[in-house]
Scaffold this motif. Structure first.
Motif, PDB file in Angstrom:
ATOM      1  N   PRO A 232       0.837  -1.209   0.000  1.00 48.67           N
ATOM      2  CA  PRO A 232       0.000   0.000   0.000  1.00 48.67           C
ATOM      3  C   PRO A 232       0.868   1.254   0.000  1.00 48.67           C
ATOM      4  O   PRO A 232       2.034   1.213   0.407  1.00 48.67           O
ATOM      5  N   VAL A 233       0.273   2.363  -0.435  1.00 46.35           N
ATOM      6  CA  VAL A 233       1.016   3.615  -0.608  1.00 46.35           C
ATOM      7  C   VAL A 233       0.261   4.780   0.019  1.00 46.35           C
ATOM      8  O   VAL A 233      -0.923   4.986  -0.261  1.00 46.35           O
ATOM      9  N   ALA A 234       0.972   5.568   0.830  1.00 44.79           N
ATOM     10  CA  ALA A 234       0.455   6.837   1.339  1.00 44.79           C
ATOM     11  C   ALA A 234       1.393   7.941   0.859  1.00 44.79           C
ATOM     12  O   ALA A 234       2.547   7.683   0.512  1.00 44.79           O
ATOM     13  N   ASP A 235       0.911   9.168   0.841  1.00 50.88           N
ATOM     14  CA  ASP A 235       1.766  10.273   0.414  1.00 50.88           C
ATOM     15  C   ASP A 235       1.709  11.418   1.424  1.00 50.88           C
ATOM     16  O   ASP A 235       0.828  11.484   2.279  1.00 50.88           O
ATOM     17  N   SER A 236       2.684  12.291   1.302  1.00 55.96           N
ATOM     18  CA  SER A 236       2.661  13.548   2.047  1.00 55.96           C
ATOM     19  C   SER A 236       1.931  14.576   1.198  1.00 55.96           C
ATOM     20  O   SER A 236       1.588  14.323   0.035  1.00 55.96           O
ATOM     21  N   LEU A 237       1.707  15.755   1.746  1.00 54.59           N
ATOM     22  CA  LEU A 237       1.082  16.825   0.983  1.00 54.59           C
ATOM     23  C   LEU A 237       1.902  17.142  -0.266  1.00 54.59           C
ATOM     24  O   LEU A 237       1.361  17.306  -1.353  1.00 54.59           O
ATOM     25  N   MET A 238       3.228  17.199  -0.120  1.00 58.91           N
ATOM     26  CA  MET A 238       4.091  17.519  -1.257  1.00 58.91           C
ATOM     27  C   MET A 238       4.212  16.364  -2.243  1.00 58.91           C
ATOM     28  O   MET A 238       4.615  16.553  -3.388  1.00 58.91           O
ATOM     29  N   GLY A 239       3.880  15.163  -1.800  1.00 59.79           N
ATOM     30  CA  GLY A 239       3.994  13.998  -2.675  1.00 59.79           C
ATOM     31  C   GLY A 239       2.760  13.715  -3.500  1.00 59.79           C
ATOM     32  O   GLY A 239       2.726  12.735  -4.272  1.00 59.79           O
ATOM     33  N   LYS A 240       1.738  14.543  -3.364  1.00 56.12           N
ATOM     34  CA  LYS A 240       0.484  14.318  -4.093  1.00 56.12           C
ATOM     35  C   LYS A 240       0.727  14.216  -5.598  1.00 56.12           C
ATOM     36  O   LYS A 240       1.399  15.055  -6.192  1.00 56.12           O
ATOM     37  N   GLY A 241       0.172  13.188  -6.202  1.00 58.39           N
ATOM     38  CA  GLY A 241       0.293  12.981  -7.637  1.00 58.39           C
ATOM     39  C   GLY A 241       1.504  12.176  -8.039  1.00 58.39           C
ATOM     40  O   GLY A 241       1.603  11.723  -9.184  1.00 58.39           O
ATOM     41  N   ALA A 242       2.452  11.980  -7.119  1.00 59.02           N
ATOM     42  CA  ALA A 242       3.618  11.153  -7.437  1.00 59.02           C
ATOM     43  C   ALA A 242       3.180   9.721  -7.708  1.00 59.02           C
ATOM     44  O   ALA A 242       3.749   9.024  -8.553  1.00 59.02           O
ATOM     45  N   PHE A 243       2.151   9.278  -6.976  1.00 58.48           N
ATOM     46  CA  PHE A 243       1.539   7.970  -7.205  1.00 58.48           C
ATOM     47  C   PHE A 243       0.066   8.204  -7.507  1.00 58.48           C
ATOM     48  O   PHE A 243      -0.594   8.982  -6.812  1.00 58.48           O
ATOM     49  N   ASP A 244      -0.441   7.575  -8.534  1.00 52.67           N
ATOM     50  CA  ASP A 244      -1.827   7.766  -8.987  1.00 52.67           C
ATOM     51  C   ASP A 244      -2.803   7.509  -7.836  1.00 52.67           C
ATOM     52  O   ASP A 244      -2.903   6.399  -7.324  1.00 52.67           O
ATOM     53  N   ASN A 245      -3.521   8.569  -7.437  1.00 53.91           N
ATOM     54  CA  ASN A 245      -4.449   8.453  -6.304  1.00 53.91           C
ATOM     55  C   ASN A 245      -5.659   7.572  -6.590  1.00 53.91           C
ATOM     56  O   ASN A 245      -6.413   7.242  -5.666  1.00 53.91           O
ATOM     57  N   SER A 246      -5.851   7.174  -7.851  1.00 49.67           N
ATOM     58  CA  SER A 246      -6.964   6.281  -8.186  1.00 49.67           C
ATOM     59  C   SER A 246      -6.543   4.812  -8.168  1.00 49.67           C
ATOM     60  O   SER A 246      -7.379   3.922  -8.345  1.00 49.67           O
ATOM     61  N   ASP A 247      -5.271   4.547  -7.942  1.00 47.52           N
ATOM     62  CA  ASP A 247      -4.763   3.178  -7.890  1.00 47.52           C
ATOM     63  C   ASP A 247      -5.303   2.481  -6.642  1.00 47.52           C
ATOM     64  O   ASP A 247      -5.334   3.075  -5.559  1.00 47.52           O
ATOM     65  N   PRO A 248      -5.723   1.216  -6.766  1.00 46.17           N
ATOM     66  CA  PRO A 248      -6.265   0.486  -5.597  1.00 46.17           C
ATOM     67  C   PRO A 248      -5.297   0.388  -4.420  1.00 46.17           C
ATOM     68  O   PRO A 248      -5.730   0.239  -3.274  1.00 46.17           O
ATOM     69  N   LEU A 249      -3.999   0.474  -4.666  1.00 46.94           N
ATOM     70  CA  LEU A 249      -3.027   0.383  -3.580  1.00 46.94           C
ATOM     71  C   LEU A 249      -2.856   1.689  -2.819  1.00 46.94           C
ATOM     72  O   LEU A 249      -2.202   1.727  -1.773  1.00 46.94           O
ATOM     73  N   TYR A 250      -3.437   2.762  -3.330  1.00 44.76           N
ATOM     74  CA  TYR A 250      -3.305   4.070  -2.682  1.00 44.76           C
ATOM     75  C   TYR A 250      -4.242   4.162  -1.483  1.00 44.76           C
ATOM     76  O   TYR A 250      -5.417   3.791  -1.562  1.00 44.76           O
TER      77      TYR A 250
END
Length: 563
Positions: A232-250
């Motif tokens: 699974p993947v989480a992001d910081s505020l600055m990392g938004k969009g680095a990993f596709d937020n629509s991906d099931p692992l997000y």
């Protein structure tokens, strides 16, 4: 050929491929503006309403395009008005070159009119800065500044040029900029071997993504890595969009206003892999309790970030793209069915809930997401609206959220949106502002209308300083000291007076109609959205608490009932 200093500045900007400069003229920088006038067909100058707006616009341009943003200001107050914008860029590692001019060498240090030691002022908030007193060193200094701004961990560089240096002449020879090489010399094979072995042994890995992945252009390699290790993947505020937020692992954002799934997942994982993130206090909560069940791996280009805030068990120092390529080449396909299924259950159990019977921040962001098909560039100011913008818009690509993460600069968004739109004319650009923030930068609407830069300003108007009031409500016994904005300011009239199309909406139907029309008109527009001042950003982690103690509205209501 012989050129004066001002002409050398312009020629060096052309060498670097600069097509736009944001700024505000004044006496000390007049020579430079005179030279710029002669090259107006090659470099566009955007006259902002305030120098701070120029710094934010250069920042927004850089974040949206990946190129260096450039701003100009004169001496004294012109230069100091750039300071907040430069600090914003520094905290978020944005490549910006700020060029200021100062009094002549003979007047330095004499408290001359509009003299300031801007090099000394900005030393703590720039990656590097220079003062140029000799025209013979000017070209090399500018070239060096652009290289420093871009290489390794990017950041702002300031060049202060004395007025006599802008007038003096010297020989100028055009140079082609050297390719900025990725930082790889610090990547050690033994470190790669160590982290790949740790990843292979993990049963419950979790990936945490920061802004460094965006800056390095590593999104595709990140996606390969995540799907290879099945985490699974989480992001910081600055990392938004680095990993596709629509991906099931997000799983959503991590930290103070992160999702429960991300906060619980990181608290339960046995291996946390942080990539291009600096473990900000807003991410970690109580650092002593952060990811306490996990070993921690850290990939970062800046060695100073390793073990600065969170102690790690292994690290690789280097450019994120290069590190991920090497890790991906050494690791096989992994599967973590039980862990992924558990995370899926958390996502189903703790969705991001919000009311749909009235106009509110989350509902507005979900509507923007739907109307723009997740394809706009979203800029923000700072506060509740910023968190709702992070939580409720689906960022599928990097460089689509332009926000002040490290410094938290109210007044950042509109200037940044203007810069982003200038750099990405193909994108719908929307700035999300609170009414408190709009008061700080509304003068930049005049910049947008002067050049017909079609940004859309959306004001979340709750007549309070929302985030500060939220803290007063939850932690200061509802003592609303200086946070209520009940006055007669009419944002629609102000916006129309500055030349924009203004709307006021109080229902989701009115908002949908206004946004669709604003996009179709393709002119500067302002939509004043009237929302309830009692709305809060949830989930939330109390100051000093662990991120595993995140609570939402339902938790708060249950706690109040029990008390």
């Amino acid at each position: 050929m012989k050129l004066n200093g001002s002409e050398i500045i312009v020629e060096c900007l052309k060498e670097q491929g600069v097509d736009t400069v944001f700024g505000y003229p004044g006496g000390a920088i007049l020579n430079v503006y005179d030279a710029l006038y002669k090259h107006s067909d090659e470099i566009t100058h955007i006259l902002t309403s305030h120098e701070q707006g120029a710094a934010h616009a250069a920042d927004g341009y850089a974040r949206a395009t990946g190129k260096v943003g450039v701003c100009f200001a004169t001496s004294g107050p012109g230069a100091t008005n750039l300071v907040t914008g430069i600090a914003t860029s520094y905290m978020d590692s944005t490549p910006v070159v700020a060029i200021t001019c100062n009094v002549t060498v003979s007047l330095l240090g004499k408290d001359s009119f509009q003299e300031i030691d801007i090099q000394g002022v900005t030393m703590p908030i720039t990656k590097h800065n220079f003062i140029v007193k000799d025209v013979n060193t000017l070209a090399d200094t500018i070239r060096k500044a652009f290289r420093i701004a871009q290489e390794g961990r990017p950041g702002p560089v300031l060049i202060d040029v004395t007025k006599d240096a802008t007038a003096a002449e010297c020989d100028y020879v055009k140079e082609t900029p050297k390719l900025i090489e990725r930082k790889t010399e610090s990547i050690r094979e033994e470190d790669i071997d160590t982290v790949t072995e740790m990843i292979a042994q993990a049963k419950k890995p979790f990936v945490f993504v920061g802004g460094g992945v965006v800056l390095s252009g590593a999104s595709e390699e990140l996606a390969r890595f995540v799907h290879k290790i099945d985490a699974p993947v989480a992001d910081s505020l600055m990392g938004k969009g680095a990993f596709d937020n629509s991906d099931p692992l997000y799983t959503g954002m991590l930290g103070m206003h992160g999702t429960k799934t991300s906060n619980y997942g990181v608290s339960e994982c046995d291996l946390l892999i942080a990539i291009g993130a600096r473990f900000s206090d807003r991410v970690t909560g109580n650092a002593s309790k952060f990811a306490s069940n996990a070993k921690i791996i850290h990939f970062d280009v800046d060695a100073a970030e390793i073990n600065k805030n969170i102690k790690t068990d292994a690290c690789v120092i280097g450019d994120a793209l290069e590190v991920l390529k090497r890790v991906n080449s050494k690791i096989g396909q992994l599967e973590h069915h039980e862990w992924i299924e558990h995370i899926k259950e958390l996502k189903e159990k703790y969705p991001m809930r919000y009311r749909k019977d009235c106009l509110n921040g989350p509902y507005i962001m979900e509507t923007i997401n739907e109307i723009t098909d997740s394809n706009a560039i979203i800029a923000t100011d700072v506060g509740q609206h910023q968190m709702w913008a992070a939580q409720h818009y689906t960022y599928k690509q990097p460089r689509t959220l332009i926000t002040s993460g490290g410094l938290g600069t109210m007044g950042f968004g509109l200037g940044a949106a203007i810069g982003a739109k200038v750099g990405r004319k193909d994108k719908v650009v929307i700035n999300i502002a609170g009414d408190g923030c709009f008061r700080m930068n509304m003068n930049e609407i005049a910049t947008a209308t002067r050049y017909n830069i079609p940004v859309i300003e959306i004001i979340f108007n709750n007549h309070v300083l929302g985030m500060v009031r939220q803290w007063q409500d939850l932690f200061y016994g509802k003592r609303y000291s200086s946070t209520v904005l009940d006055d007669t300011v009419d944002f629609v009239k102000v916006s129309e007076g500055l030349g924009a199309k203004g709307y006021r909406v109080s229902s989701i139907e009115e908002f949908k109609a206004a946004l669709k029309e604003a996009i179709e008109l393709n002119i500067p527009c302002v939509i004043d959205c009237l929302i309830d001042r009692e709305d809060k950003v949830f989930p939330m982690v109390s100051p000093g608490a662990a991120i595993s103690e995140a609570f939402d509205r339902q938790d708060l209501e249950n706690k109040n009932k029990n008390n």
